[in-house]
Scaffold this active site. Structure first.
Site, PDB file in Angstrom:
ATOM      1  N   GLY A 241       0.827  -1.200   0.000  1.00  0.00           N
ATOM      2  CA  GLY A 241       0.000   0.000   0.000  1.00  0.00           C
ATOM      3  C   GLY A 241       0.858   1.246   0.000  1.00  0.00           C
ATOM      4  N   SER A 242       0.288   2.331   0.495  1.00  0.00           N
ATOM      5  CA  SER A 242       0.969   3.619   0.438  1.00  0.00           C
ATOM      6  C   SER A 242       2.129   3.689   1.422  1.00  0.00           C
ATOM      7  CB  SER A 242      -0.020   4.746   0.729  1.00  0.00           C
ATOM      8  OG  SER A 242      -0.379   4.747   2.098  1.00  0.00           O
ATOM      9  N   THR A 243       3.090   4.535   1.096  1.00  0.00           N
ATOM     10  CA  THR A 243       4.240   4.720   1.966  1.00  0.00           C
ATOM     11  C   THR A 243       3.824   5.278   3.320  1.00  0.00           C
ATOM     12  OG1 THR A 243       5.773   5.000   0.114  1.00  0.00           O
ATOM     13  CG2 THR A 243       6.414   5.978   2.219  1.00  0.00           C
ATOM     14  N   GLU A 263       5.807  -3.487   0.723  1.00  0.00           N
ATOM     15  CA  GLU A 263       5.874  -3.084  -0.686  1.00  0.00           C
ATOM     16  C   GLU A 263       5.032  -1.824  -0.794  1.00  0.00           C
ATOM     17  OE1 GLU A 263       4.533  -2.403  -4.257  1.00  0.00           O
ATOM     18  OE2 GLU A 263       3.783  -4.466  -4.258  1.00  0.00           O
ATOM     19  N   CYS A 297       1.986   0.503  -8.732  1.00  0.00           N
ATOM     20  CA  CYS A 297       3.171   1.167  -8.176  1.00  0.00           C
ATOM     21  C   CYS A 297       4.404   0.986  -9.047  1.00  0.00           C
ATOM     22  CB  CYS A 297       3.444   0.653  -6.767  1.00  0.00           C
ATOM     23  SG  CYS A 297       3.538  -1.136  -6.671  1.00  0.00           S
TER      24      CYS A 297
END
Length: 493
Positions: A241-243, A263, A297
């Site tokens: 997912g998102s950082t 990831e 991504c």
């Protein structure tokens, strides 16, 4: 899969049973037409804890099963997914808005392939002999020859938190290798499209996975994910997912030293040198628009192109976009479907407007497309040119069908400097007519993976990111390693 649903509403899967959710149900919306694709369960924190406890209780017996038994269950699960391929691909399409070909080949099809791969992976050796070591007599004892063995052991209970862009390939890439190594799992799917993951759990249950080995909880509330991370029964968290969310999960994991596989975001640099095959580069960059409507991504979203071929590349990309049909993912010929939600559509469009304000020129797109009766969450494939590396649209992950183009005037050093000037480092790309030159540039890029004259991936190669794009590596045998601890056993020879 009896009992998986009640009056059309999906139940949770905890401890081998289909359980009514404490929080009731919510509607999963089809991004293509805003119809209801199904009713998803809203778990409570107590139910997440129950799932983690069930996984912990099942871990001992499951970790001691033979590799052959684990392999057989994963293979049978793949058979069941293949048997239900058409209806489950239709469900994936309805949940995600992916065009039919993507839902079939890149979602359910990849899910099947990953279960097959890790059925074989369960049989890979977990022991490796090390060279014996001669030890002289001393304070630690008499002279001896010590043998050593490296052993891979399962981590324990793994929480798998999956992304919304691929509800089959992503969870299968976590669950299958984790089970193959002897771990048990608690899966928390993305709230936008969780129904496919419950189908996967049903396939595993039918395949004979013991009670508690696989558990699936879900919901829209933030506390559901938090409970799946901070439970004392959980030994490892695997997150895609998102950082930003990944950083918060990592902070929680750090308190008790939970293992992590992260990831996270990407802003893939596509370095196009002056000797590149521009048609090949355009085909590669163009996948940003077509795969999951840019919700991927690994997409080459940040094009860094030599000034001498800048005009040609922009012209070719613009021409390529003119033939990309935006439309209902069920319709034949659709290349670009909707994004996952109205909120995400608004976010992507706000970035396009931001790029305009920052000084970028919209070479193509920028206006919201109208499909059918106007319902659905569609975003126009958009090309932003005349960009500079300090613009937010160049630096931040947009996660939509938007490509930015940054020209450079110098040589390889400038191209590499621009490509590496990013918080992200997942996958980048190089296009050049000179393979030796392309490999030389690739080695200098700070990214977990680099495609040389291709956007293709070798599915045995390690996958993961540098910098804020993640921690750890998976895919192929590297996923088996990610879901294991390394133990050493030493004895006198």
């Amino acid at each position: 899969m009896t009992g998986a649903q009640s009056t059309g509403a999906q139940r949770l899967f905890i401890g081998g049973e289909w359980v009514e959710p404490d929080g009731g149900h919510y509607e999963v919306v089809d991004p293509a037409d805003e119809s209801v694709a199904g009713l998803a369960p809203e778990a409570s924190r107590a139910q997440v804890e129950e799932a983690a406890r069930a996984a912990a209780e099942a871990f001992g017996p499951w970790s001691r099963t033979s590799p052959q038994e684990r392999a057989a269950i994963l293979d049978r699960a793949a058979d069941i997914i293949q048997r239900e391929f058409e209806p489950w691909a239709a469900l994936a399409r309805a949940e995600t808005g992916a065009p039919t070909g993507i839902a079939r080949g890149m979602q359910v099809g990849v899910g099947v392939a990953r279960f097959r791969r890790y059925a074989k992976g369960a049989l890979e050796p977990v022991e490796r002999g090390l060279p014996p070591q001669v030890t002289e007599a001393g304070p630690m004892g008499k002279a001896s020859v010590l043998g050593a063995l490296e052993v891979r052991q399962p981590v324990g209970v793994v929480t798998c938190i999956t992304s919304y862009n691929n509800p089959w390939a992503n969870p299968a890439g976590k669950v299958a290798p984790a089970l193959a190594m002897g771990n048990t799992v608690v899966v928390k799917p993305a709230p936008q499209d969780p129904l496919s993951v419950f189908k996967m759990a049903g396939a595993l249950a039918e395949a004979g996975v013991p009670a508690g080995v696989v558990n699936v909880v879900g919901g829209q509330a933030v506390e559901i994910g938090e409970a799946a991370v901070d439970s004392p029964y959980v030994d490892m968290v695997s997150f895609t997912g998102s950082t930003g969310v990944g950083q918060r999960i990592a902070e929680v994991c750090g308190r008790t030293m939970k293992r992590q596989l992260m990831e996270l975001g990407g802003k893939g640099a596509a370095v196009v040198l002056e000797d590149a095959d521009l048609d090949a580069a355009v085909m590669g960059i163009g996948t940003t628009f077509s795969f999951y409507s840019g919700q991927i991504c690994t997409a080459p979203t940040r094009v860094i192109v030599h000034r001498s071929v800048y005009g040609q590349l922009v012209e070719k990309l613009t021409g390529y976009l003119a033939f990309m049909k935006v439309g209902d993912p069920r319709a034949r010929g659709t290349v670009v479907g909707p994004v996952i939600s109205a909120a995400h559509r608004d976010r992507v469009e706000s970035y396009v407007e931001l790029g305009r304000k920052e000084g970028a020129r919209i070479a193509y797109g920028g206006e919201r497309p109208v499909v059918g009766d106007g319902r659905g969450f569609y975003v126009a494939p958009t090309l932003l040119v005349d960009c500079t590396n300090d613009m937010r649209v160049v630096r931040e992950e947009i996660f939509g069908p938007v490509v930015v183009v940054v020209p450079f005037d110098g040589g390889e050093d400038e191209a590499v400097e621009l490509a590496n000037d990013s918080d992200f480092g997942l996958i980048s790309y190089v296009w050049s007519g000179d393979p030796a030159r392309a490999f030389r540039v690739a080695r200098r890029l700070r990214a977990g993976g680099v495609g040389v004259n291709t956007i293709g991936r070798n599915m045995e190669a390690p996958f993961g990111g540098f910098k804020r794009s993640g921690v750890g590596r998976d895919v192929g045998s590297y996923a088996l390693h990610a879901y294991s601890e390394v133990q050493s056993i030493v004895w006198p020879g």
